[in-house]
Design an enzyme around this catalytic site. Structure first.
Site, PDB file in Angstrom:
ATOM      1  N   SER A   6      34.262  32.988  43.151  1.00  0.00           N
ATOM      2  CA  SER A   6      33.735  34.051  42.289  1.00  0.00           C
ATOM      3  C   SER A   6      34.258  33.816  40.884  1.00  0.00           C
ATOM      4  CB  SER A   6      34.149  35.421  42.842  1.00  0.00           C
ATOM      5  OG  SER A   6      33.658  36.462  42.021  1.00  0.00           O
ATOM      6  N   HIS A  33      29.432  33.595  43.033  1.00  0.00           N
ATOM      7  CA  HIS A  33      28.841  34.863  42.629  1.00  0.00           C
ATOM      8  C   HIS A  33      28.210  34.731  41.257  1.00  0.00           C
ATOM      9  CE1 HIS A  33      31.743  37.290  45.409  1.00  0.00           C
ATOM     10  NE2 HIS A  33      30.763  36.706  46.063  1.00  0.00           N
ATOM     11  N   ASP A 125      35.476  38.944  49.025  1.00  0.00           N
ATOM     12  CA  ASP A 125      34.355  38.276  49.686  1.00  0.00           C
ATOM     13  C   ASP A 125      34.851  36.931  50.242  1.00  0.00           C
ATOM     14  OD1 ASP A 125      31.770  37.847  50.595  1.00  0.00           O
ATOM     15  OD2 ASP A 125      31.103  36.943  48.709  1.00  0.00           O
TER      16      ASP A 125
END
Length: 337
Positions: A6, A33, A125
């Site tokens: 991310s 992401h 995540d």
């Protein structure tokens, strides 16, 4: 080999793939992401920095060794036996693409042949997906949280999963090359756990998941920040997750972040309504004064003062909350690219 990142992920991924040789006997699948409707140039960056060709695959593209398949914006990248799928399924952890669906589907398709890597990123995540990889006998590799540009995702993975390797970035690429050269028995016939199949059906929006009344987990009493439907709580070891009827999924950290965003939006709406009410009250007071109705004018002035006092309370909450939560809000924005 499946890789998730991310915030800080572009630099980290570029460095990782610059160290992977062209003749490696593995296929790589990457989720970073990015904004849902943004443009990703990650494949060109990875292709330029390293020897492996990288691409946004088409839905149904065949899996070939020595290639890097990057999830495009607005689509989850899923691994099937011999090919990939791109789906615009429900967001997980407020992201699409998300790391968990990639890891989970790879685990279901290839079991102990999967190597999953969690790199720099905020929140958590990838943790649930890493659990799925381990449950199917795969290998879990995590960047050292203290070295990562953003340690949230690596730290969550280490805290909740029996990780096989926690390494600085410079040592991850040589490990992946060694693992690629290590023979692993195929386990195609092994049964995929029902809860893992349920999760995969949810991201692919299987009609039986949408229309059925038997939802895995227990009612949580919370609502989905995105669609406002009921959330069901599921616990995997110490990791608690939530999913709604249509498939939006959240970890505890992501749900808290989304609730904070919703709460701030509600406060701004309340402040706007109070400012409008105060302005209207002042206008009515002035009108009554011009018409010679001092009592009514005083009443409206009183309503204006009371409304402005309430607005000032909310304004202070927004200002103080913004100052105290600046780091957290910045981290949450980083999750979306």
């Amino acid at each position: 080999m499946v890789v998730g990142a991310s915030a800080g992920g572009v630099e980290t991924l570029a460095e990782l793939f610059s160290r992977i040789p062209r003749d490696v006997e593995a296929s790589f699948f990457v989720v970073l992401h990015v904004p849902d409707r943004g443009t990703s140039v990650l494949p060109s960056i990875l292709s330029r920095r390293g020897p492996l060709p990288a691409q946004h695959p088409a839905d149904g593209a065949l899996i070939e060794p020595g290639r890097v398949y990057v999830a495009p914006p607005g689509h989850h990248l899923l691994v099937k036996r011999g090919h990939v799928r791109l789906v615009r399924g429900p967001r997980e952890n407020s992201a699409r693409p998300a790391v968990d669906p990639l890891f989970r589907t790879a685990a279901a398709a290839y079991g102990r042949r999967v190597v999953a890597v969690v790199l720099s990123g905020t929140l958590d995540d990838g943790t649930a997906g890493l659990q799925a990889v381990k449950a199917r006998g795969g290998t879990a590799v995590v960047q050292d949280p203290d070295e990562a540009m953003y340690g949230g995702m690596p730290r969550s993975a280490v805290e909740h999963v029996a990780v096989d390797h926690v390494l600085p970035l410079a040592r991850i690429a040589p490990l992946l090359v060694r693992l690629a050269d290590t023979a692993v028995e195929d386990d195609e016939g092994d049964e995929v756990p029902d809860d893992m199949r349920d999760e995969i059906d949810a991201v692919e929006m299987d009609p039986s998941q949408l229309h059925g009344d038997d939802h895995p987990g227990t009612p949580s009493g919370y609502t989905c920040p995105e669609c406002h439907g009921a959330l069901w709580e599921r616990q995997h070891g110490e990791l608690v997750r939530f999913r709604c009827r249509v498939g939006h999924a959240y970890s505890v950290e992501t749900l808290l972040s989304e609730q904070a965003t919703s709460m701030e939006a509600a406060l701004w709406t309340a402040l706007q309504a109070l400012e409008e009410r105060a302005s209207l009250s002042r206008g009515m007071a002035e009108r009554m004064e011009r018409r010679g109705h001092p009592r009514l004018a005083a009443r409206y002035h009183g309503e204006e003062a009371e409304t402005r006092a309430r607005a000032e309370l909310i304004r202070r909450v927004l200002l103080e909350g913004g100052a105290a939560g600046a780091e957290e809000q910045g981290a949450a924005r980083s999750v979306h690219g």
